[in-house]
Enzyme design. Structure first.
Site, mmCIF file in Angstrom:
data_model
loop_
_atom_site.group_PDB
_atom_site.id
_atom_site.type_symbol
_atom_site.label_atom_id
_atom_site.label_comp_id
_atom_site.label_asym_id
_atom_site.label_seq_id
_atom_site.Cartn_x
_atom_site.Cartn_y
_atom_site.Cartn_z
ATOM 1 N N GLU A 44 0.830 -1.215 0.000
ATOM 2 C CA GLU A 44 0.000 0.000 0.000
ATOM 3 C C GLU A 44 0.859 1.258 0.000
ATOM 4 O OE1 GLU A 44 -3.108 -0.158 2.967
ATOM 5 O OE2 GLU A 44 -3.342 2.025 2.957
ATOM 6 N N LYS A 91 -6.906 -1.032 11.859
ATOM 7 C CA LYS A 91 -6.338 -1.475 10.574
ATOM 8 C C LYS A 91 -5.149 -0.582 10.216
ATOM 9 C CE LYS A 91 -5.930 -1.845 5.920
ATOM 10 N NZ LYS A 91 -5.146 -1.006 5.000
ATOM 11 N N ASP A 115 5.010 -14.464 11.621
ATOM 12 C CA ASP A 115 3.633 -14.866 11.315
ATOM 13 C C ASP A 115 2.704 -13.680 11.608
ATOM 14 O OD1 ASP A 115 1.079 -15.916 11.356
ATOM 15 O OD2 ASP A 115 1.602 -17.702 12.501
ATOM 16 N N HIS A 161 -2.357 9.631 -0.637
ATOM 17 C CA HIS A 161 -2.446 8.404 -1.436
ATOM 18 C C HIS A 161 -2.297 8.714 -2.915
ATOM 19 C CE1 HIS A 161 -3.515 4.948 1.011
ATOM 20 N NE2 HIS A 161 -4.144 5.761 1.812
HETATM 21 C C1 MEV Z 1 -5.761 2.795 5.300
HETATM 22 O O1 MEV Z 1 -4.986 1.681 4.935
HETATM 23 C C2 MEV Z 1 -5.694 3.027 6.786
HETATM 24 C C3 MEV Z 1 -6.599 4.127 7.305
HETATM 25 O O2 MEV Z 1 -7.937 3.871 6.896
HETATM 26 C C4 MEV Z 1 -6.490 4.106 8.827
HETATM 27 C C5 MEV Z 1 -7.485 5.002 9.515
HETATM 28 O O3 MEV Z 1 -8.566 5.279 8.951
HETATM 29 O O4 MEV Z 1 -7.181 5.380 10.660
HETATM 30 C C6 MEV Z 1 -6.229 5.457 6.759
#
Ligand code: MEV
Length: 431
Positions: free
Chosen positions: A90, A271, A287, A385
């Site tokens: 990413e 995430k 892992d 991004h």
């Molecule tokens: C994207 O890979 C991760 C985010 O969505 C984390 C977040 O929203 O805090 C940008």
């Protein structure tokens, strides 16, 4: 002659050609020519993971699979400089971690610590009917604890000689849809290993003794990925001005409050943390599914899914952040010891043991989260991004060499990061 100061604070690292970046990393980590060749050979992807090794790691191998390996800069953790290898597909993740680490440096970087490497092996005992029999079985297991631990420890003399091994056990009775069960937790100090093999072997070895003592039938014997006795913690103060001012701090605090109150947001918040955590875990050949499972289970440990980080404002108006998560990671054993790239990444990190590695990974998780929250609170995530994405679009449109940057910059400026527009611009500049 004064010794060159080793620092991870490198400005403009991203602007350098790949070979120069590798030279800086190689100098920092004392990489040999052979080690450098694993990454790059004459400007082309290096030797990487060889097929013979890959064929020993898993079954039915037909090749190896590459992912980008980037280096996050600027990390100062417990007063030591680190260059952080991150394996991830990413865009923006490595840049975001580096930026957050730069902000953290202003107030001294990250302070991190990790607990002992205690992993839990679970032994499921079924077929003991009735409260008193279950209570007796629990008591019997406790009485025979030393004998059970001895059998477990006979399975891994090396681990025991290093001061690790089965240290204790816990018992509980759980009510399930298949009736009541006795559950035994074997607590094993796995030292610098991830520990699954050692723990699973120990759990299997004590089966007949447990059956004898309890009168029940042992079924599952397996490590728990909720490694809540193997926690890592990191904290940092993020300077208000370096973050962009008091409003940014407040925006981040609101973003945190949102995650704290809402599991839908908390999942995405975590995430983002795992973007950083997994990228390092993969780089060092560990892992990452185990780490993921542990992190999310830990996030839900109070019966509601929560963020793994916490934020507040200190008396000076700076933002303080902290993270706590289980990290079942190792520096010996498994792929960490077999994959030459994992060994190389560990060398770049310069970590002595699993404890230090856990401190680094927790700090990266916190940095990643801070960076995401700042971007979301200030300008939205897409701008960051988009610049790399725009380069991909430019390449897809047929741009070559310097054209790639020109086309990418233009479609970002115009806020039209689309293939059709990239093709038009390419035609225009070629005319
Ligand atoms: C994207 O890979 C991760 C985010 O969505 C984390 C977040 O929203 O805090 C940008």
């Amino acid at each position: 002659m004064s010794k060159k100061v080793k620092t991870s604070r490198i400005s403009g690292f991203y602007k350098l050609p790949i070979e120069e970046r590798l030279k800086i990393v190689a100098d920092f980590a004392n990489l040999s020519d052979d080690e450098k060749k694993l990454l790059l050979v004459n400007g082309k992807p290096g030797l990487g993971l060889d097929l013979k090794t890959a064929d020993m790691m898993i079954e039915n191998v037909i090749g190896t699979f590459d992912l980008p390996l980037g280096i996050a800069v600027n990390f100062l953790i417990n007063d030591k400089d680190y260059l952080i290898p991150m394996v991830i597909e990413e865009s923006s993740v490595v840049a975001a971690a580096s930026n957050a680490a730069k902000v953290a440096r202003v107030k001294g970087g990250f302070k991190a610590k990790a607990s002992e490497s205690i992993m839990i092996g679970q032994i499921q005992v079924v077929g003991i009917k009735g409260e008193s029999k279950l209570a007796n079985a629990m008591l019997a297991v406790k009485k025979q604890k030393e004998k059970i631990l001895k059998i477990a420890n006979e399975q891994d003399k090396v681990l025991v000689s290093l001061g690790g091994g089965a240290k204790d056990l816990e018992t509980s009775v759980i009510k399930t849809s298949a009736g009541e069960m006795l559950i035994i937790h074997l607590l094993v100090d796995v030292k610098d290993a991830m520990g699954a093999n050692a723990v699973n072997t120990m759990c299997e070895a004590v089966t007949s003794m447990i059956e004898e003592i309890t009168g029940g039938k042992v079924r599952l014997r397996i490590i728990s990925n909720l490694a809540d006795k193997r926690l890592a913690y990191a904290t940092a103060v993020f300077d208000k001005d370096a973050l962009g001012g008091g409003k940014v701090v407040d925006g981040i605090l609101e973003a945190y409050a949102f995650a704290d109150a809402d599991p839908y947001r908390a999942a995405t918040h975590n995430k983002g943390i795992m973007n950083g955590v997994d990228a390092v875990v993969i780089a060092v050949g560990n892992d990452w599914r185990a780490v993921e499972a542990g992190a999310h289970a830990y996030a839900a440990r109070y019966g509601r899914y929560k963020p793994l980080t916490r934020y507040w404002k200190n008396e000076k108006g700076d933002l303080v952040g902290e993270i706590e998560l289980p990290l079942a990671i190792g520096t010996v054993g498994g792929a960490a010891s077999v994959n030459p790239l994992a060994k190389l990444c560990r060398k770049i990190l310069g970590v002595k043991n699993a404890n230090e590695l856990a401190c680094v990974i927790a700090s990266v998780g916190l940095a990643q989260n801070l960076a995401a929250l700042r971007a979301l609170a200030v300008e939205g995530i897409q701008r960051g991004h988009m610049s790399l994405h725009a380069k991909n679009i430019a390449v897809m449109a047929g741009a070559k060499g310097d054209e790639i940057d020109v086309v990418a910059r233009k479609i970002v400026e115009e806020k039209k990061v689309r293939l059709d527009r990239a093709k038009e611009i390419l035609e225009e500049i070629r005319k």
